[in-house]
Structures are given as C-alpha cells and as structure tokens.
Design a protein around this motif. Structure first.
Motif, mmCIF file in Angstrom:
data_model
loop_
_atom_site.group_PDB
_atom_site.id
_atom_site.type_symbol
_atom_site.label_atom_id
_atom_site.label_comp_id
_atom_site.label_asym_id
_atom_site.label_seq_id
_atom_site.Cartn_x
_atom_site.Cartn_y
_atom_site.Cartn_z
ATOM 1 N N TYR B 98 76.343 43.940 86.547
ATOM 2 C CA TYR B 98 77.559 43.436 85.681
ATOM 3 C C TYR B 98 78.130 42.450 86.324
ATOM 4 C CZ TYR B 98 76.739 47.421 82.165
ATOM 5 O OH TYR B 98 76.266 48.285 81.348
ATOM 6 N N ILE B 99 77.840 42.278 87.696
ATOM 7 C CA ILE B 99 78.654 41.256 88.423
ATOM 8 C C ILE B 99 78.213 39.874 88.044
ATOM 9 C CG2 ILE B 99 79.454 40.534 90.531
ATOM 10 C CD1 ILE B 99 78.956 43.421 91.694
ATOM 11 N N GLY B 100 78.918 38.871 87.174
ATOM 12 C CA GLY B 100 78.434 37.652 87.057
ATOM 13 C C GLY B 100 76.942 37.557 86.804
ATOM 14 N N HIS B 101 76.484 36.473 87.248
ATOM 15 C CA HIS B 101 74.946 36.456 87.225
ATOM 16 C C HIS B 101 74.070 36.328 88.252
ATOM 17 C CE1 HIS B 101 75.726 34.840 82.801
ATOM 18 N NE2 HIS B 101 76.840 34.319 83.415
ATOM 19 N N ILE B 114 85.598 42.733 96.688
ATOM 20 C CA ILE B 114 86.862 43.822 96.912
ATOM 21 C C ILE B 114 88.310 43.164 97.385
ATOM 22 C CG2 ILE B 114 87.464 45.923 98.229
ATOM 23 C CD1 ILE B 114 84.635 46.957 97.721
ATOM 24 N N ALA B 115 88.261 42.416 98.514
ATOM 25 C CA ALA B 115 89.341 41.802 98.880
ATOM 26 C C ALA B 115 90.083 41.022 97.751
ATOM 27 C CB ALA B 115 89.166 40.981 100.348
ATOM 28 N N HIS B 116 89.323 40.164 97.162
ATOM 29 C CA HIS B 116 89.868 39.398 96.076
ATOM 30 C C HIS B 116 90.520 40.217 95.081
ATOM 31 C CE1 HIS B 116 90.248 35.965 93.471
ATOM 32 N NE2 HIS B 116 89.518 36.214 92.626
ATOM 33 N N ALA B 117 90.225 41.375 94.918
ATOM 34 C CA ALA B 117 91.121 42.333 93.899
ATOM 35 C C ALA B 117 91.298 41.700 92.459
ATOM 36 C CB ALA B 117 92.177 42.815 94.671
ATOM 37 N N ASP B 118 90.183 41.387 91.825
ATOM 38 C CA ASP B 118 90.258 40.676 90.620
ATOM 39 C C ASP B 118 90.451 41.867 89.688
ATOM 40 O OD1 ASP B 118 89.404 39.751 87.844
ATOM 41 O OD2 ASP B 118 88.857 37.893 88.809
ATOM 42 N N PRO B 119 91.362 41.953 88.850
ATOM 43 C CA PRO B 119 91.554 42.905 87.775
ATOM 44 C C PRO B 119 90.567 43.377 87.189
ATOM 45 C CG PRO B 119 93.590 41.409 87.555
ATOM 46 C CD PRO B 119 92.165 40.621 88.589
ATOM 47 N N ALA B 120 89.573 42.361 86.897
ATOM 48 C CA ALA B 120 88.205 42.731 85.911
ATOM 49 C C ALA B 120 87.206 42.825 86.604
ATOM 50 C CB ALA B 120 88.177 41.230 85.019
ATOM 51 N N ALA B 121 87.192 42.871 87.975
ATOM 52 C CA ALA B 121 86.073 43.001 88.817
ATOM 53 C C ALA B 121 85.404 44.581 88.900
ATOM 54 C CB ALA B 121 86.359 42.646 90.394
ATOM 55 N N LYS B 188 77.166 37.942 78.284
ATOM 56 C CA LYS B 188 76.256 38.648 79.497
ATOM 57 C C LYS B 188 77.172 37.841 80.803
ATOM 58 C CE LYS B 188 73.230 40.547 81.914
ATOM 59 N NZ LYS B 188 73.922 41.893 82.411
ATOM 60 N N GLY B 189 77.457 38.632 81.627
ATOM 61 C CA GLY B 189 77.996 37.695 83.014
ATOM 62 C C GLY B 189 79.378 37.460 83.038
ATOM 63 N N ASP B 190 80.071 37.538 81.729
ATOM 64 C CA ASP B 190 81.611 37.135 81.987
ATOM 65 C C ASP B 190 82.442 38.277 82.313
ATOM 66 O OD1 ASP B 190 81.471 34.689 80.694
ATOM 67 O OD2 ASP B 190 81.760 35.527 78.685
ATOM 68 N N PHE B 191 83.510 38.062 82.747
ATOM 69 C CA PHE B 191 84.569 38.932 83.076
ATOM 70 C C PHE B 191 84.698 39.952 82.215
ATOM 71 C CE2 PHE B 191 85.906 35.269 85.982
ATOM 72 C CZ PHE B 191 86.010 35.966 86.962
ATOM 73 N N ALA B 192 84.817 41.185 82.511
ATOM 74 C CA ALA B 192 85.014 42.320 81.723
ATOM 75 C C ALA B 192 86.298 42.107 80.630
ATOM 76 C CB ALA B 192 85.182 43.488 82.312
ATOM 77 N N VAL B 193 86.254 42.607 79.380
ATOM 78 C CA VAL B 193 87.431 42.800 78.645
ATOM 79 C C VAL B 193 87.984 44.176 78.945
ATOM 80 C CG1 VAL B 193 88.420 42.607 76.417
ATOM 81 C CG2 VAL B 193 86.455 41.082 77.128
ATOM 82 N N ALA B 194 87.137 45.087 79.133
ATOM 83 C CA ALA B 194 87.484 46.350 79.464
ATOM 84 C C ALA B 194 86.244 47.088 80.158
ATOM 85 C CB ALA B 194 88.080 47.329 78.382
ATOM 86 N N GLY B 195 86.294 48.175 81.025
ATOM 87 C CA GLY B 195 85.127 48.555 81.544
ATOM 88 C C GLY B 195 85.568 50.094 82.386
ATOM 89 N N ILE B 196 84.597 50.953 82.208
ATOM 90 C CA ILE B 196 84.574 52.211 82.684
ATOM 91 C C ILE B 196 83.658 52.588 83.739
ATOM 92 C CG2 ILE B 196 84.310 54.792 82.228
ATOM 93 C CD1 ILE B 196 86.843 53.669 80.942
ATOM 94 N N ALA B 197 84.050 53.178 84.998
ATOM 95 C CA ALA B 197 83.294 53.703 85.955
ATOM 96 C C ALA B 197 83.530 55.244 85.722
ATOM 97 C CB ALA B 197 83.545 53.199 87.193
ATOM 98 N N ALA B 198 82.511 55.985 85.987
ATOM 99 C CA ALA B 198 82.441 57.439 85.727
ATOM 100 C C ALA B 198 81.641 57.969 86.832
ATOM 101 C CB ALA B 198 82.129 57.986 84.296
ATOM 102 N N ALA B 216 89.915 46.188 84.019
ATOM 103 C CA ALA B 216 89.998 44.940 83.538
ATOM 104 C C ALA B 216 91.173 45.364 82.346
ATOM 105 C CB ALA B 216 88.502 44.394 82.801
ATOM 106 N N ILE B 217 91.706 46.291 82.389
ATOM 107 C CA ILE B 217 92.939 46.416 81.322
ATOM 108 C C ILE B 217 94.321 46.182 82.230
ATOM 109 C CG2 ILE B 217 91.548 47.991 80.045
ATOM 110 C CD1 ILE B 217 93.145 50.142 81.513
ATOM 111 N N GLY B 218 94.386 45.847 83.142
ATOM 112 C CA GLY B 218 95.737 45.826 83.863
ATOM 113 C C GLY B 218 95.639 45.169 85.341
ATOM 114 N N SER B 219 96.546 45.404 85.971
ATOM 115 C CA SER B 219 96.680 44.658 87.324
ATOM 116 C C SER B 219 95.574 45.190 88.553
ATOM 117 C CB SER B 219 98.014 45.059 88.019
ATOM 118 O OG SER B 219 99.006 44.935 87.179
ATOM 119 N N ASN B 220 95.326 46.244 88.218
ATOM 120 C CA ASN B 220 94.014 46.839 89.169
ATOM 121 C C ASN B 220 93.343 48.064 88.235
ATOM 122 O OD1 ASN B 220 96.302 46.646 91.917
ATOM 123 N ND2 ASN B 220 94.829 45.512 91.729
#
Lengths: 793, 282
Positions: B98-101, B114-121, B188-198, B216-220
């Motif tokens: 899911y990370i970019g292309h 991880i250090a960049h801490a993009d909210p959508a990463a 495909k490859g865009d920043f997430a609009v929302a995501g779930i890790a389980a 991808a729904i808020g600051s972190n």
C-alpha cells in the motif's frame, strides 16, 4: 469540388497502420521540448503570483528581490508601457475583461501573474520571487457560479453592470407555448471543474535573432500565436517567428497565448538575451486554464411515453476571472448547440450566460462544452424514462435519428449530413448487456457490491469555426507541397502536432495523394516562418481541414506531374498512373519515369519541360469548408462545424457500497468519425479521451474554498492511471461525410465527451434501490457514499 | 518548485552524522529515501540549511531476525522489506504494497516514513498496532521510544534535535495472532483516505486481544480502544463485527479534507474495520 480531394489512383497507406512518425524519437527520450532548449546567455523567469483571490494591489515591493545576486530585473505591470491588452473582437455581444499579461490594479484569482523575476537561472529566480512583497486591499471574492449570478454579488470588473461576460437570451416564445400546454419535466445538472494535465507543462523560450523575435513555445497554433503577439507587443508580425517544438500533450489547454508567452517575449526583446519560462506543476494547477464548470437547467415538454417534444435550457458557464482566453465563454455556446443530442427534437431553445468568478480563468479543454451537454441530455433522458416508467433504451430508440432522417438539421442549425446514431447505439447495447450480466453474475452475491450499466448516445461537432471563440479567425487550413529534384516531397502545413499523430496523417495522405513512398515525404509543421498560415490544433479539426488543404495542393502537384510525365513518355496524361514514386501508362509498368526524373525536369532541367510550362513542382492550397458557418443567422441558428462525428458509449460499473467507490469494469464505445486514416491512432485518441472523461467524472476536481483559495494540489488532482482504466472495447462505424474531404470527420475529442453521462447513468442503475440524485460531477466516493446513506452496511 | 539553497553532506558513519546534526541543530535535517522531504524542499515547505544524507551509513541498513523481534535499520528500503516477507511480522508484510508505488518503495525507507509521521502513512499505523519500538541515536547514546509516544502530531515525532531514528524493532507476534491491513485510497498508490490495521489474537475461537488502529483520519494513527473492548472475549460473528464497527465509527474524530468529510471517514472506518475483521475471523 469532388475530384480535387482524391487520393492517388492506388492509395496504400490511408486506412492502414502507419507507424507514428515520431514514436522512435519521443519514446526513446530523443525529443526536443522547450525545456530541452538551451542557449548561451539564456535567462529564466519566475512569476510572482497573486496569493489572494480578489484584491486591489496597493504596492508591489521589488527592491529586495532585484538586489539578489543573479537577478537581472524584476518587472510589474507598470513596466509594460508598450504592451497592449488583447483586443476584444466580440465586444458587440460580450464584456471585455481587458486581458493583460500582468495584473494592473486588481488581482482576480489566486495565481494571477503580478510580477516577474528574470534571473540567471530558475533557482535564483524562485529565491528572489519569494522576496517580492505585494500589498493587497482584499475584496470579497465571488466563488460559485450561483453567487456570480446574484444581482448584488461583488463585481470582478467594476465597470460592468454585473458579472455576466456573456448573456444571450433568445426568443423562447415558441417553446414556451409548447411547455405551457404539456407535461413538463425539469432538472438541473452541473459538471465540475477540471482541466488538462499534460505530461509537459506550458513552456516558452523567446530569443532575438537578426532583430526578429523568435518564440519557441507549446502553443497549439503557430500563426495565431504570431498574429496575437503582434497585437499585444510593439513588434511587426513580419519580425516574429513562432516555432512549436515537440509538445507533450495539448488537449486544448495549450490553445491560448498565455501571459508568460508575452512576458518572456517582452523580456527577450528588452534585454536582448534568450528568456525561458517552464511552468512547474504547482503553477499549472492554478495558472493554466481550467475548464468545464457548467450548470444546465433543463425543461422539457414530454408526451405520455416520455418523448421530448420541446426543450428549453439555460446554460451557465463559470469562467473564473476570464483573463486568459478571450473566447472562454465559447464552450457554453458549444454546450447549447448539443442540447438536443442525436434525437429528433425539433424545438429547442437555449439561453447562455457566462459569468466571472474569482477563480483560475477558464479555457479550452478536450470536449469544449460537449461533455457538459451530453451529461445533461443523457441523464435527463434516463430520469424521464424512470419518471414516466418506460425503458430507457426504448425511449432513446423512439427519438434517435434514423438513417432515413439524414441529412438532418438540428434545432440549433447543425447539419448532420451522415452518421450511425441508431446503429452505433444498438451495437453498444448488444455488447454492454452481456457485460452487465457477467458483472451481475460475478458480484451479485456480494452484499458490498452493486453493479449497473449506463448508456450515452451523442453527436459531436468537429472541425469548428474559430470565429465562435475569437470573433476574428474563421475556419481554414493551408498546405504547401514541394517536390524536390530528387523526387522527395516536402509538405508544410498549418496544422500542429502535440503528440497525437498529426505528422503521421499528413505524411500518410501526402504519400497516397502523390503516389510516392511515405519514406520520401518530409513533413514540416508549426514553424510560422516555413509553413503557410493555418489555424492549428483545436476542435478535432486537423484531419478534416488540414487534410482538405493537403489534398487540394497534392491534386495540383499531381496534375503537373502527369503533364510532365506525359511529355516525357509521349503518352496521354489521362492514361497515366502514379504509384510508388513512378509514373507509367495504366496497365503497363514500363516504360516509366520516376518522380526524381520528373522533378529534376521541373526544377533543374527546365529546358526539357513541355513548351510554355512554368518551372517548379509545387503548390500551396487553402481549404475552408463551404458549409461551415461563422456567424449565426437572425434566429441564432448556425452550422458552426465542418462535420459531426457520433458515438454511443456504455459503462458497466461496480459500486462498493461500503466506500462509495465506483469501479468501471467495462467501457464500450462505438464511434463513427467517417473515413479512418490510421486505425491505431483513432483507437489511441479514443482511449486517451475515455481516460480524461473517466478522470473528470470520478477523480479530477479543482476546488476552491470560500476565500477563493485553490484546494487541489497536484497530489490531490487524481488523473487516472492505467490501473484505474477499465477494459475498453471500441467498435468502428464509418459513415463518410459527403461534405468533407474523403468523408473524414474528427476524432480527437470523441472519447472524452461521453463518460460522465454513461457512468452517471450506470450509477443510477446500480444504486436504483437508494433512489440517488445523480446530477453533478465529479462522482467521488464520498459523494456516492452519501447517496447510499446509512440504509446499508 | 526549486528548493532554496542548502548544504548537502553524506557522512559515512553514524557518529559523523550525529556530529553534523549536533553542530547545526534545527538547521539540519536527515535525508533518507527523499520520497517526502525532497518534494517538501521543492515546494519550499521545508527549508533546512543542511541536509544530512544518511543513505551511506551501513549500520542503519541492518535487517535482523532476533528471537522475539525484527530489527530493521532506518534506511532499509520499503522494497527490501517487501521482498523479504519478514516472517513473523505479518502486518508489516501486508502493509507494504500500500505504500506508494513500487518505484517509491524502492527509494523510500522504513525509518524515513516512520520519522516523517505522515498522518496517512502505513508504517506508523503498523508500528502503533504491533507496539514497535523506535530507537533514537544521539550523541549521548541510544534511547528507546514506544510507538504510543513516538508520534507527536501530523508530521511530528518525538525525536529531539540532534537525534536520528536509527532502527525500529517490530515484535514477532504469536502464531495465534491474525492480521489484516485495509486501506482506502482514491487511486492505487495514493495517500490513504482512511485505513485500518488489525492484529487479533484468537484462542479457542474467541478474541483474547484485539489491536486495532485507524489511520489517515487525523493527526496520527489511533488505536480503536472502544472497538478493541467490544471484541474482547467474543467470537468474531456478525454481531461482534457490527458492534466493533459501530464502536470504531463512534470513537474516531476524523478530520475533513478534499477527499472526505468526518462523516464519510467514519463510514469508511466502519466499513474497513468490518472487512478487516472478516478477514481475520477463523
């Protein structure tokens, strides 16, 4: 006319897969784009752009920027004392926005050029541009089309009575009478704002050589650009040369002469050194013309079966600030001209308003008003069918133009002289219904999926007059052909190539029309010094009018070839055929004379020419389609195009009801552009057009907030990639026009104009249980998810 | 879109990098794969005076399976992890595509993202879900930072000036833990609009621990504690899935952007969580 538009006796290239002329160089990185041009002493520009949507400029402070090491000059509008605003040739019926390369007193959109830093390179220019301080007295911004229509809305141009640049209210009494006595169906449709995103952004490089201005640029018309420069700069037209090198896609967006083209030219003349501007993508998002942004209010009188008896439409186009393209309102007129679709609707009246708002100026983009019309008309028909309770396919069948109806003149005056409206529709239905059933079989059991199929049938005016947009130029194209002493052919034409294959069709038609191997044809385009005056690329016109001019010139050359050959072979001209670069008597390949022998006779050994014949083997011809009209009649009716292509589109989609995402599974399109010159190029045009249509429908959205600040950076401007493209099936119909050279119609925009309608109708079908209102694009997942509501999950 | 002037250096070892970073303080920025920082430089959104390219430092490129975890150096590329399959770190493996292309993953690094801490990463969400440990190197030595305290807001981490993220420790999860990674992006490859890790640990057909993160729904990225509690001790039947989804939609406070309103993002969180749980259900 007739015979003058003939190909040679034995055409071998036309209609076949001739490999595109520039594929080798462009695909292997050997192309030369403006950004590849380097000159000794070349300086680069960075533009300081407005950061407010609407404001009065109270000061532009440039001293700090001018002091940066490597900065040559910083200019503002006050420096451009010898620059004239672009003349408004349509002032009889439009307001004049007074287009000028730098903002004079006011800025009217974020991105508007306010100052220019000229520096040794672009890095320094950008460093210094940051130091230019512009003081604004901010004014209330007009953002939406609806706001712009309000009588008390702030005005962008204070000397206008309102924000309406164009306001055409035709007499609607006949239609009003029908509406008054009938069942009336009303809907409002809107198409959002999106635009072209060519791989190559806009660019130009101006230099002074031998006291003449040479502008290398990405513009789609070399000659119109040259003439326009002569109107705005204090330079005679003879002293301007415009050259268009390789271009990485135009799509209409590069039709306009932009402020930066004028500014680079002005700076090159002033400093006597080459000046280059290469737009970056961030600039492209706000300073290259935007498109679409239309609203269509439809009213129809319908009978009990849903058939439309008469239709009244108000089209409103949001022009942004209208400060780039003088004919920015012309897409709305084009929308108006397509409001009956390919249906037998005898009564149609359309009023057109084009309003200014504090957004990026509108310009031309592939489709130019037609996608808007097709979306509105085709959604309208589906909604009528649903309301009345009739089958949407049968409702179309009951109104579609049949072969026996042709030629047919639409209510707006368009002459549909040929076409396959009903046939192409039935073909698409035949292919799409099974595709839909397959989708149903695959996804029917999935509670998270809904599938649907939608249709759109359309005609599309191609090869239009330029007068509609410019009120100045008309519709001709020109071509010069010269056979050189070795028999090689030089073809120079006013058409231009943005990567779509123009060079290839020119070579193809020239080779066939002259009976020579295509390898012996050299094509020269897009240099105003070496090509005859033409109007270049817009409106899917080049094969029609460029082809016409070429065939006329080739016919003259061919006649002379035969005269000389007849003399050399001691035969009768009428008995001769030209093929593969040789001329001989039909049926007996020997004796023969070669094109080289004939041309050598014509150009060098002129003592061997038939007595009295003028030396030389060349011709220049111009072609302006006879039936194309440039000015409407007293009733507002006009046939503004040389030809009309037609198509039927179908989309089979799957909707994810959890996320609202639309996946286009199949896209099926049957098109008819008359005689096809190069089948793979035609397919490529359609493919690319579908991608842009799908993009505008599902992904691409240029948004502004309440302050007029653009909200869509390139990262959020979602051009579909190969992954988002559906499986595409293209079916071909060929209904040659009796009124164009070889029956050719244009195909450049055909794929773009239907997807919004087909996908919109497919969505209505897929989500029928939720009773969605699908009246606007783009259909983003968030918008679609809101239609589903919380009834599901 | 040209960066303002900067000084570029490419130290060969970590000590030298730390010395340069210490010397220039907040004027200096480490450069890893450049997939986020370079565009920010070109947009002039970041204007460090000194770029310290840590790409040549071998000790930041380690990738080791240890008894109970994976140690992954900061400049290990995403593509390398993707190809390696990182046995025992199922969630990390699932997130990689899911990370970019692919071209982006070939340059982008684990530590950089991880250090960049993009909210959508994706990687911060994985780190938060599996309780990864970020190890910061500074001139005074190393410091371990829990994922739960590493992310300090959008594009903000809790590294201090002069520190560099040297490696990340991803615990190996028990074999009874089943993972799912779901992301909705416009293309495909865009920043997430929302995501779930389980990551859900299931014993005797019942949930013993559920670790659920929305991103991808808020600051972190945020752990969905309400949803986690809703699942505790239950089998993953339809009712449990619905309860968890509803709890998740209720507990998140999504932000608004061009791709979706808070309401839409709540719907996405619910739908994606539902799908993730369907996937991990035995």
């Amino acid at each position: 006319m007739g015979s003058t538009f003939e190909l040679g006796a034995r055409p071998v290239y036309t209609g076949t897969h001739v490999t595109r002329a520039q594929d080798d160089s462009l695909l292997s990185g050997q192309g030369t784009y403006v950004a590849d041009l380097h000159r000794d002493g070349m300086a680069e520009m960075a533009v300081v752009r407005s950061t407010v949507a609407h404001g009065r400029i109270t000061a532009v402070r440039t001293a700090e920027a001018a002091a940066v090491d490597g900065v040559i000059e910083v200019i503002t509008a006050a420096d451009l004392t010898d620059v004239s605003p672009y003349p408004n040739f349509a002032s009889a019926y439009t307001q004049t926005p007074g287009t000028f390369p730098l903002a004079q007193d006011k800025v009217r959109y974020v991105g508007s050029p306010v100052a220019v830093v000229l520096a040794e390179d672009r890095y320094i220019a950008e460093d210094a541009a940051e130091l230019v301080v512009v003081d604004y007295e901010e004014l209330p911004a007009v953002i939406s089309l609806e706001d712009a229509l309000e009588p008390d809305s702030p005005r962008l141009f204070e000397d206008w009575p309102d924000n309406r640049l164009l306001d055409l209210q035709p007499d609607d009494s006949e239609v009003a009478a029908i509406l008054a006595g009938s069942r009336v169906f009303r809907r409002r449709y809107k198409m959002g704002r999106h635009t072209a995103m060519p791989m190559e952004t806009r660019a130009c490089m101006a230099e002074v050589r031998d006291d003449r201005l040479h502008l290398w640029c990405t513009n789609q018309h070399a000659h119109i650009a040259r003439t326009t420069l002569s109107y705005v700069l204090p330079v005679a037209e003879r002293d301007i040369r415009v050259v268009i090198p390789h271009v990485g896609g135009g799509f209409g967006l590069k039709q306009h002469l932009y402020p930066e083209d004028v500014l680079a030219s002005w700076l090159a003349l002033r400093h006597r050194r080459p000046v280059r501007f290469v737009e970056d993508r961030a600039e492209h998002m706000i300073a290259a013309a935007h498109a679409r942004d239309h609203m269509m209010d439809m009213e129809a009188a319908i009978d009990d079966d849903g058939r439309i008896l008469a239709i009244r439409v108000q089209v409103v186009q949001d022009l942004g600030s209208a400060e780039i393209f003088p004919g920015a309102w012309c897409p709305a007129l084009t929308t108006a001209a397509h409001m009956t679709g390919p249906y037998d609707i005898g009564q149609c009246v359309v009023s057109v308003a084009a309003v200014t708002t504090n957004k990026t100026p509108g310009g031309s983009y592939r489709g130019f008003g037609v996608p808007e019309a097709v979306f509105a008309v085709e959604r309208f028909i589906d909604e009528i069918a649903q309301e009345v309770g009739v089958n949407r396919l049968d409702l179309r069948r009951s109104m579609l133009l049949q072969p026996e109806d042709l030629p047919y003149t639409t209510a707006s005056g368009a002459l549909l002289d040929s076409g396959s409206f009903a046939e192409s529709f039935e073909k698409v239905v035949e292919l799409a219904e099974p595709a839909y059933r397959r989708a149903e079989a695959q996804y029917g059991a999935d509670p998270q999926s809904r599938v649907g199929v939608g249709y759109a049938v359309l005609f599309e005016g191609v090869s239009p007059t330029h007068h509609g947009a410019s009120a100045h130029w008309a519709g001709h194209e020109s071509c010069s052909i010269e056979v050189q002493p070795d028999g090689g052919v030089r073809v120079a034409s006013g058409v231009t190539d943005q990567g779509q294959g123009t060079t290839t069709f020119v070579a193809t038609l020239a080779a066939d029309a002259l009976g020579v191997p295509i390898e012996t044809v050299h094509v020269e385009l897009a240099d105003s010094d070496s090509t005859p005056y033409g109007l270049g690329a817009f409106g899917s016109r080049q094969a029609v009018v460029g082809g016409g001019a070429l065939l006329l010139a080739a016919g003259e050359v061919r006649d002379k070839v035969k005269k000389i050959a007849a003399h050399m072979l001691e035969a009768t001209e009428d008995d001769l055929v030209i093929e593969a670069g040789r001329v001989h008597v039909a049926g007996s390949p020997a004796p023969a004379v070669t094109m080289a022998e004939i041309a050598t006779t014509a150009v060098i050994r002129t003592i061997d020419l038939p007595p009295g014949m003028e030396p030389g083997l060349e011709a220049t011809a111009r072609y302006e389609p006879e039936l194309m009209e440039h000015v409407p009649d007293e009733n507002g009716r006009i046939n503004p195009n040389a030809a009309y292509a037609n198509a039927a589109h179908a989309a089979v989609i799957r909707v994810d009801v959890g996320t609202g995402e639309i996946e286009v599974l199949n896209y099926i399109l049957a098109h008819d552009c008359g005689r096809v010159i190069n089948p793979p190029i035609v397919d490529g045009q359609i493919w690319g057009g579908i991608a842009q249509g799908v993009g505008g429908t599902l992904y691409e959205d240029l948004r502004f907030n309440d302050l007029g600040q653009p909200q869509t950076a390139f990262m959020d401007y979602l051009v579909p990639s190969a992954i988002e493209m559906p499986e595409v099936v293209i079916e071909h119909f060929e209904s040659p026009s009796p009124n164009t050279p070889l029956g050719i119609k244009g195909v450049g925009e055909g794929g773009t104009v239907g997807p919004a309608a087909a996908i919109g109708n497919a969505l209505a079908h897929a989500l029928a249980e939720f009773k969605p209102q699908i009246r606007e694009t783009p259909l983003s997942p968030a918008v679609v998810r809101a239609m589903i509501g919380d009834q599901q999950t | 879109m040209k960066p303002p002037p900067f000084v570029y250096c490419r130290p060969g070892d970590l000590a030298e990098a730390l010395a340069v970073l210490a010397e220039h303080g907040d004027e200096a920025r480490p450069l890893a794969g450049g997939q986020s920082l370079v565009p920010m430089l070109n947009h002039r959104l970041a204007r460090p005076g000194v770029l310290v390219d840590i790409g040549a430092i071998e000790e930041l490129q380690r990738m080791e399976r240890r008894p109970s975890d994976w140690l992954i150096g900061a400049t290990v590329t995403q593509r390398r992890v993707e190809r390696h399959r990182v046995e025992g770190c199922e969630l990390l493996r699932l997130a990689m595509p899911y990370i970019g292309h692919r071209q982006i993953r070939a340059r982008g690094t684990i530590g950089g993202s991880i250090a960049h801490a993009d909210p959508a990463a994706e990687l911060p969400a994985v780190a938060l879900t599996v309780d990864a440990t970020m190890v910061a190197a500074g001139r005074d030595g190393e410091r371990a930072i829990d994922a739960s305290s590493f992310f300090a807001g959008p594009y903000m981490n809790s590294l201090e000036d002069g520190e560099v993220l040297s490696h990340v420790i991803f615990p190996v999860l028990p074999s009874t833990t089943r993972c799912s990674f779901k992301e909705f992006a416009r293309r495909k490859g865009d920043f997430a609009v929302a995501g779930i890790a389980a990551a859900v640990d299931i014993t005797d057909r019942a949930v013993s621990t559920a670790r659920l993160t929305a991103f991808a729904i808020g600051s972190n990225p945020v752990r969905l504690t309400g949803a986690e509690e809703a699942l505790a001790g239950r089998s993953l039947d339809a009712a449990a899935l619905t309860d968890a989804s509803e709890a998740a939609a209720a507990e998140v406070e999504p932000w608004d952007d061009i791709h979706g309103s808070p309401q839409y993002r709540r719907q996405l969180v619910a739908a994606l969580l539902q799908r993730a749980l369907q996937e991990v259900a035995p």
